[in-house]
Design an enzyme around this catalytic site. Structure first.
Site, PDB file in Angstrom:
ATOM      1  N   TYR A   1       0.760  -1.105  -0.072  1.00  0.00           N
ATOM      2  CA  TYR A   1      -0.035  -0.009  -0.069  1.00  0.00           C
ATOM      3  C   TYR A   1       0.738   1.217   0.117  1.00  0.00           C
ATOM      4  O   TYR A   1       1.646   1.494   0.823  1.00  0.00           O
ATOM      5  CB  TYR A   1      -1.156  -0.156   1.214  1.00  0.00           C
TER       6      TYR A   1
ATOM      7  N   HIS B   1       6.772  15.504  10.357  1.00  0.00           N
ATOM      8  CA  HIS B   1       5.899  14.587   9.935  1.00  0.00           C
ATOM      9  C   HIS B   1       4.460  14.889  10.226  1.00  0.00           C
ATOM     10  O   HIS B   1       3.511  14.900   9.266  1.00  0.00           O
ATOM     11  CB  HIS B   1       6.158  13.126  10.501  1.00  0.00           C
TER      12      HIS B   1
ATOM     13  N   HIS C   1      13.338   5.785  16.372  1.00  0.00           N
ATOM     14  CA  HIS C   1      14.857   6.430  16.053  1.00  0.00           C
ATOM     15  C   HIS C   1      15.632   6.632  17.046  1.00  0.00           C
ATOM     16  O   HIS C   1      15.027   7.477  18.259  1.00  0.00           O
ATOM     17  CB  HIS C   1      14.595   7.287  14.996  1.00  0.00           C
TER      18      HIS C   1
ATOM     19  N   ASP D   1      16.090   7.597   6.716  1.00  0.00           N
ATOM     20  CA  ASP D   1      14.813   7.388   6.117  1.00  0.00           C
ATOM     21  C   ASP D   1      15.074   7.433   4.579  1.00  0.00           C
ATOM     22  O   ASP D   1      14.107   6.683   3.828  1.00  0.00           O
ATOM     23  CB  ASP D   1      14.232   9.037   6.137  1.00  0.00           C
TER      24      ASP D   1
END
Lengths: 438, 438
Positions: A135, A267, A333, A366
Site C-alpha cells: 500500500y 511529519h 529512532h 529515512d
C-alpha cells in the site's frame, strides 16, 4: 503561530517516571464510525469484487474507470515515469535502491537441516511468500522512499509477485512514486486506495489477485482495514506516530540537533521528538537553536504543534542514565550524538534503529543508508523489529524420522500423550515402535 | 454415537475448488458478548491491578487468596512436582525438553555488522526480549508439552524472565504442568487464568510484572484478550482449530493413517483431518480402518464429530497433484507418507510442519521430535512460521556514518527529501555535507 514551549524534565526528580509516562501516552482508541465504514467497504469488496472497487474509487477518489483493468498502470508507464523525472531524482532513487538492496541481501535466511546418529533428519525449510501487496499513500503525502523500503525486501526475499496499490485522488499521479516502483521491481500497480484497496488485496477480485501479506503505511481507514483482514492475510505492523530520541553529550552543534528534532516533528502534529543530555546548558542551547531556526522552516506550523504537545528536553546525570531513559521509551529512532557511540550502544536494549555519532542524521536512514525506514513505534521496539526480508519469508519445520528414531521417540511420545489424555496421539506413535508394542 | 460419513472429493471434478473451499471455511466471527466481557476485565485489571485479579480469580476459578502473592507458586513447589510425578513421565519430559532445546538452539540469530570503504558501518543488533509471559490452560486440558514448546524457545533466546500463568479451577493443580515448568526453566508461576491473567501480564500489577510478549494457547476469552492487548505487548498467533493433511501413495498400513487422522480429530470437534491419495482403493481401505478402529477410541465421540463435519478423503491423479492440493490448503501439519518424501517436499511451498515418510507420525512432532508444535493454522502457513527462538528476539538497525559517508549520502537524502516536500529532513542531512552546502 510558531511559538514553542517545550516540556523540560529531569530524571533526578521524584515524579520523573509519572511525567515521562504522561508524555509518552498516546491515544490509539478505536473510532467506531471508522470501524463501521471500513467493515462495510470490506464486505462489499469481498462479495461484489471489481464492481465495488470501481464504485468506491469513483466515490472517494473521483476517478471513474470503466473497469478495474483500466486502473492498472502498465510497465511501460512506470518506465516512462522513470525517464521523465529530473535526472538528479532518478540518480538519487537509484543510489538509494542499490544501498537498500545491498543491506537487505544480508538478511536473507536459508533452509537448514541436520541428521542425527540414527538417521533422523530435522530442519527448517525457508521459502518466500508467493505474493505481497504494497500500500502506498497517494495525494499530498506521496513517498517514493516508502515504495523502495517496502518493495525491495520483498523482491530480495524472492516474492514472485509484488502488487502495489496507490490512490490517485482526482486522477493526480505522482511520477516519482511510479519511478520508484520501476526501480524496485514492483510487478503490477493499480491506482486504487483506501479500505477498498486493502480488501481487494486480501480477498482478491476478478482483476486483482489476492496476496499473502499486505505492507505499507496508510491513513486510519487503511490501518483499520489492515487490522480487520489480519488472519486472512499477514500484515506488517500498525504504525503509531513517528518518534526520535536523541542522546547528546553536549558537543554536537546545537543547530544540527535542533534540525534533527524538526525532521521528526515535521511529519505530523503527533510526532514525538525528545532530546536527552547530561548538560542542562546544552539543552538551553538547543532550545535557542529551535527558536531561531523554527521561523525558517517550511512546515513551521506542524513542527511547532508537535514540539509543543509531544516534545521534551530531558536532563540526566550521565550517558548511562540517558541509556536507561531510552530503554524505558524503546524509541523508533535513536541518535547517539556522542563522542564514543560504540560504547554507549552496548547499553541500549530496545530501539528500532540506532544512529551512531554526530554525522549520522536520522534523515539519512529515512532515505539511503540501506536499513529499512519502516520501524516499530510507540515502544513496540521492546518486542518487534524493522521491516525486513524475514517479513517476506516463512518457515516450515522438517521432521523425518528413521525407523529406529521413530521407535525410540514413539515410546517418549506415548508416555506424554497418555499423560495428557490424548490416546489417539499415543497409539499413532505406538504403531511405529519396532517391537510392535501395540 | 460414532457413525462416520466422511466427505469424498476428487480433484478431477469440475466443482472440486468450490467443494474444497467450503470444506476449509471456518467461522471465526467475533462473539460480541465475549468481546464486551473481555474489555470489562481488561479495564478492571488495568485500573485496579491486584485487587481485580483476586476478584476475577475468586469468581471464575473459585480460588480465594488473600493476596496475589498467595497465588504465586514457589520454585520449591515446581521442583517438588518434578520429584512427585512418575519416573517414566519425568524421564519423558526431560528427553522431550532436551530435544526441543537442541533443535531451537539452531534458530538463534546473532548481531551482524559490516563496514563500507569510507568507514561507514551498517548492521543489525539482535537482542532477546526482557520478559515473556506464557499462558497455559488449566483444568481438564492441561498440556505439559505446551509448557516446554513455549518456554524453551524463550529461554534459548535469552529472555531473562519467563512468567507463566495457569488457572487452577477449584484449586486443582496439575503436577505434570508444574514439572514441565521446572524443566523448561520458567522463572515465576502464578495460578491465575482467563482474560484477567492476560491483562495482568500486559499491564502489570503491583505483584505481577508486565511482560513484553504473551504466548501460549487459551480459550476464546484468552484469545480475545490477547488480540485486544496486541500493541501494548507482542503476541504469538491466534490459533484456529488444529489440522492435518496426509499425502499417501497407498503403501502405508491403512491403520497407521487412520490413527494419524484420529490424532488430529481427537483435539476437538472443529479439528480437520484430510487424506489425499492417488489411489481410490487406498482411500477405501483407510475408511474401513477408520470404521473398525473408531469404536476402540477413548475420545470416539469427539473424533466422530470432527470427521463427520470437517474431514475429507481426496482422490488425485498423482503425487504432484497432491502437492498442489496441499499448497492450496497450506496445512498446519503435513505428512508425506510416501516412498520418496525428499523429492515430494521440493514441491511443497506452504506448511507449518512437514513430516517425512511412513515412520514420522505427526504425534511425534507434538511431543519430542524437537521442532515446535505451535504452528500456523487455517492456511496462515502461507505467510507465517512455527513459533521459534526468533519470536523472542528482536532487531535494531545499526547505522554509523563516517564524515565522508554522511557527506556523500547527505546529497542523495537531500534530493529525495525535497522531492517529498520534507525540508527539515533535507536540511538535517545537508548540515552533514562537507563543503558546507547549507
Amino acid at each position: 503561530m510558531t511559538d514553542v514551549s517545550i516540556t523540560r524534565l529531569s530524571a533526578s526528580t521524584a515524579d520523573f517516571d509519572v511525567a515521562l509516562s504522561k508524555l509518552l501516552a498516546w491515544d490509539d482508541s478505536v473510532d467506531h464510525q471508522v470501524n463501521e465504514s471500513v467493515r462495510h467497504i470490506l464486505h462489499q469488496v469481498r462479495t461484489r469484487g471489481d464492481e465495488a472497487v470501481l464504485e468506491f474509487t469513483a466515490k472517494f477518489d473521483q476517478v471513474n474507470a470503466g473497469s478495474v483493468s483500466g486502473l492498472e498502470v502498465s510497465r511501460e508507464r512506470l518506465q516512462q515515469a522513470l525517464e521523465t523525472i529530473p535526472a538528479e531524482q532518478k540518480a538519487a532513487l537509484e543510489t538509494a535502491a542499490k544501498r537498500v538492496r545491498d543491506y537487505h541481501q544480508r538478511q536473507l535466511q536459508s533452509s537448514w537441516q541436520y541428521e542425527e546418529a540414527d538417521g533422523t533428519v530435522l530442519g527448517q525449510k525457508v521459502t518466500p511468500l508467493d505474493r505481497a501487496g504494497l500500500y502506498v499513500p497517494g495525494g499530498k503525502a506521496a513517498y517514493p522512499s516508502s515504495v523502495l523500503m517496502n518493495a525491495i525486501p520483498a523482491k530480495v526475499a524472492g516474492v514472485a509477485e509484488v502488487i502495489m496499490v496507490v490512490p490517485t485522488p482526482g486522477g493526480v499521479v505522482n511520477d516519482m512514486v511510479l519511478a520508484a516502483a520501476a526501480i524496485a521491481g514492483v510487478d503490477r500497480v493499480f491506482t486504487i486506495g483506501g479500505a477498498q484497496a486493502v480488501a481487494a488485496l486480501a480477498y482478491g477480485t476478478d482483476t486483482i489477485p489476492s496476496v499473502d501479506k499486505i505492507v505499507g503505511p496508510g491513513n486510519i481507514y487503511v490501518a483499520t482495514a489492515k487490522r480487520e483482514v489480519f488472519g486472512v492475510v499477514g500484515i506488517d505492523m500498525i504504525a503509531g506516530p513517528s518518534e526520535i530520541l536523541v542522546i547528546c553529550d553536549g558537543e554536537t552543534d546545537p543547530d544540527w540537533i535542533a534540525m534533527d528534532l524538526f525532521s521528526q516533528a515535521e511529519h505530523d502534529e503527533q510526532a514525538q521528538s525528545i532530546l536527552v543530555s547530561p548538560s542542562a546548558d546544552y539543552l538551553d542551547q538547543v532550545e535557542a537553536s529551535i527558536r531561531r531556526l523554527l521561523p525558517t522552516m517550511e512546515r513551521a506550523d506542524i513542527i511547532a504543534a508537535s514540539l509543543n504537545s509531544r516534545a521534551a528536553l530531558i536532563e540526566v546525570a550521565d550517558l548511562s542514565e540517558a541509556a536507561k531513559v531510552s530503554n524505558r521509551i524503546a524509541p523508533e529512532h535513536l541518535e547517539l550524538s556522542v563522542a564514543d557511540p560504540e560504547s554507549l550502544v552496548a547499553e541500549i536494549r530496545h530501539a528500532g534503529a540506532i544512529f551512531l555519532g554526530r554525522y549520522t542524521a536520522e534523515a539519512l536512514g529515512d532515505y539511503c543508508a540501506g536499513p529499512n525506514h519502516v520501524l516499530p513505534t510507540s515502544g513496540t521496539a521492546r518486542f518487534s523489529s524493522p521491516l525486513g526480508v524475514y517479513d517476506f519469508q516463512k518457515r516450515s519445520s522438517i521432521i523425518g524420522f528413521s525407523a529406529k528414531g521413530a521407535s525410540d521417540m514413539g515410546k517418549v511420545a506415548s508416555v506424554l500423550a497418555r499423560g495428557e489424555g490424548l490416546t489417539a496421539h499415543a497409539r499413532s506413535a505406538e504403531y511405529r515402535i519396532e517391537d510392535g508394542a501395540e
